[in-house]
Motif scaffolding. Structure first.
Motif, PDB file in Angstrom:
ATOM      1  N   ARG A  79       0.846  -1.200   0.000  1.00  0.00           N
ATOM      2  CA  ARG A  79       0.000   0.000   0.000  1.00  0.00           C
ATOM      3  C   ARG A  79       0.883   1.252   0.000  1.00  0.00           C
ATOM      4  O   ARG A  79       2.075   1.187  -0.242  1.00  0.00           O
ATOM      5  N   ALA A  80       0.274   2.381   0.283  1.00  0.00           N
ATOM      6  CA  ALA A  80       1.008   3.655   0.319  1.00  0.00           C
ATOM      7  C   ALA A  80       2.205   3.536   1.262  1.00  0.00           C
ATOM      8  O   ALA A  80       2.097   2.975   2.351  1.00  0.00           O
ATOM      9  N   GLY A  81       3.321   4.059   0.842  1.00  0.00           N
ATOM     10  CA  GLY A  81       4.534   4.013   1.654  1.00  0.00           C
ATOM     11  C   GLY A  81       5.358   2.751   1.449  1.00  0.00           C
ATOM     12  O   GLY A  81       6.327   2.518   2.159  1.00  0.00           O
ATOM     13  N   SER A  82       4.999   1.942   0.465  1.00  0.00           N
ATOM     14  CA  SER A  82       5.727   0.698   0.196  1.00  0.00           C
ATOM     15  C   SER A  82       7.061   0.937  -0.496  1.00  0.00           C
ATOM     16  O   SER A  82       8.054   0.297  -0.184  1.00  0.00           O
ATOM     17  N   ILE A  83       7.066   1.844  -1.452  1.00  0.00           N
ATOM     18  CA  ILE A  83       8.246   2.004  -2.303  1.00  0.00           C
ATOM     19  C   ILE A  83       9.323   2.820  -1.602  1.00  0.00           C
ATOM     20  O   ILE A  83       9.102   3.955  -1.201  1.00  0.00           O
ATOM     21  N   VAL A  84      10.480   2.190  -1.453  1.00  0.00           N
ATOM     22  CA  VAL A  84      11.657   2.866  -0.900  1.00  0.00           C
ATOM     23  C   VAL A  84      12.490   3.413  -2.055  1.00  0.00           C
ATOM     24  O   VAL A  84      12.992   4.521  -1.980  1.00  0.00           O
ATOM     25  N   ALA A  85      12.603   2.634  -3.131  1.00  0.00           N
ATOM     26  CA  ALA A  85      13.382   3.090  -4.291  1.00  0.00           C
ATOM     27  C   ALA A  85      12.958   2.343  -5.545  1.00  0.00           C
ATOM     28  O   ALA A  85      12.633   1.156  -5.486  1.00  0.00           O
ATOM     29  N   ILE A  86      12.988   3.057  -6.658  1.00  0.00           N
ATOM     30  CA  ILE A  86      12.829   2.465  -7.992  1.00  0.00           C
ATOM     31  C   ILE A  86      13.984   3.016  -8.809  1.00  0.00           C
ATOM     32  O   ILE A  86      14.113   4.228  -8.969  1.00  0.00           O
ATOM     33  N   ILE A  87      14.819   2.102  -9.308  1.00  0.00           N
ATOM     34  CA  ILE A  87      16.033   2.521 -10.010  1.00  0.00           C
ATOM     35  C   ILE A  87      16.092   1.820 -11.360  1.00  0.00           C
ATOM     36  O   ILE A  87      15.943   0.597 -11.440  1.00  0.00           O
ATOM     37  N   SER A  88      16.312   2.593 -12.403  1.00  0.00           N
ATOM     38  CA  SER A  88      16.397   2.038 -13.748  1.00  0.00           C
ATOM     39  C   SER A  88      17.648   1.167 -13.869  1.00  0.00           C
ATOM     40  O   SER A  88      18.746   1.580 -13.534  1.00  0.00           O
ATOM     41  N   GLY A  89      17.459  -0.071 -14.340  1.00  0.00           N
ATOM     42  CA  GLY A  89      18.571  -0.998 -14.525  1.00  0.00           C
ATOM     43  C   GLY A  89      18.806  -1.884 -13.319  1.00  0.00           C
ATOM     44  O   GLY A  89      18.173  -1.732 -12.272  1.00  0.00           O
ATOM     45  N   THR A  90      19.758  -2.811 -13.489  1.00  0.00           N
ATOM     46  CA  THR A  90      20.074  -3.750 -12.410  1.00  0.00           C
ATOM     47  C   THR A  90      21.575  -3.828 -12.126  1.00  0.00           C
ATOM     48  O   THR A  90      21.994  -4.676 -11.345  1.00  0.00           O
ATOM     49  N   LYS A  91      22.349  -2.950 -12.738  1.00  0.00           N
ATOM     50  CA  LYS A  91      23.799  -2.952 -12.478  1.00  0.00           C
ATOM     51  C   LYS A  91      24.043  -2.531 -11.033  1.00  0.00           C
ATOM     52  O   LYS A  91      23.593  -1.468 -10.597  1.00  0.00           O
ATOM     53  N   SER A  92      24.758  -3.355 -10.308  1.00  0.00           N
ATOM     54  CA  SER A  92      24.940  -3.107  -8.880  1.00  0.00           C
ATOM     55  C   SER A  92      25.549  -1.748  -8.569  1.00  0.00           C
ATOM     56  O   SER A  92      25.088  -1.073  -7.652  1.00  0.00           O
TER      57      SER A  92
END
Length: 180
Positions: free
Chosen positions: A67-80
């Motif tokens: 629900r609301a407040g779930s997303i801490v980060a969304i980052i394009s790509g998967t390179k560490s």
């Protein structure tokens, strides 16, 4: 239904009514979004494929349960290296509060979790553990099935080489007819 063009209405809302163009994160939003206020003790990190092969790394707070407040980060790509760089925008004090992080079995995700949340215990996602166990059982099942087929083929070959003729037992059938 009301003579409105849905696409045009959507564009009008986005461009003029929603204040989207004035959003403080607009410029970076295609690369990364970080919400430090959503961090919690238990997080999940996974890669998600959106349309047209776009891969994103998503960090979520388990306590919010989607629900609301779930997303801490969304980052394009998967390179560490890239993901770690953006996750380090979260203050170190907040990142040190994370006690547990659930992740997939990819080596890159382990590195991201270790570098970004150094005090967190890493837990492998149960879906991936189940999938790994299921694959192992399937491999064993296929191996034994091939062995059984080979034994059956050898038995048939041996029988043919020895001119084996199957014997049909009519005794039981005859005794049943006599009783009738």
């Amino acid at each position: 239904m009301y003579g409105l063009d849905g696409k045009k209405l959507q564009r009008q809302y986005r461009d003029y009514l929603s204040e989207f163009k004035d959003w403080e994160y607009l410029e970076q939003s295609t690369k990364w979004l970080v919400y430090p206020q959503n961090i919690g003790k238990r997080l999940s990190i996974d890669e998600i494929a959106l349309s047209q092969g776009e891969l994103y790394t998503v960090v979520t707070n388990k306590k919010a349960k989607g629900r609301a407040g779930s997303i801490v980060a969304i980052i394009s790509g998967t390179k560490s290296e890239e993901v770690i760089k953006y996750l380090k925008k979260i203050p170190e004090g907040k990142r040190r509060l994370v006690e547990e992080i659930t992740l997939v079995m990819a080596g890159g995700m382990k590195l991201i979790a270790k570098k970004s949340f150094p005090r967190a215990v890493q837990v492998i996602d149960r879906f991936h553990v189940q999938q790994l166990a299921s694959d192992a059982v399937q491999d064993i099942r296929v191996k034994y099935r091939w062995q059984a087929l080979e034994l059956e083929n050898e038995a048939i070959k041996t029988a043919k080489n020895n001119n084996y003729q199957p014997v049909v037992h009519f005794k039981l059938l005859l005794s049943d007819k006599k009783q009738n």
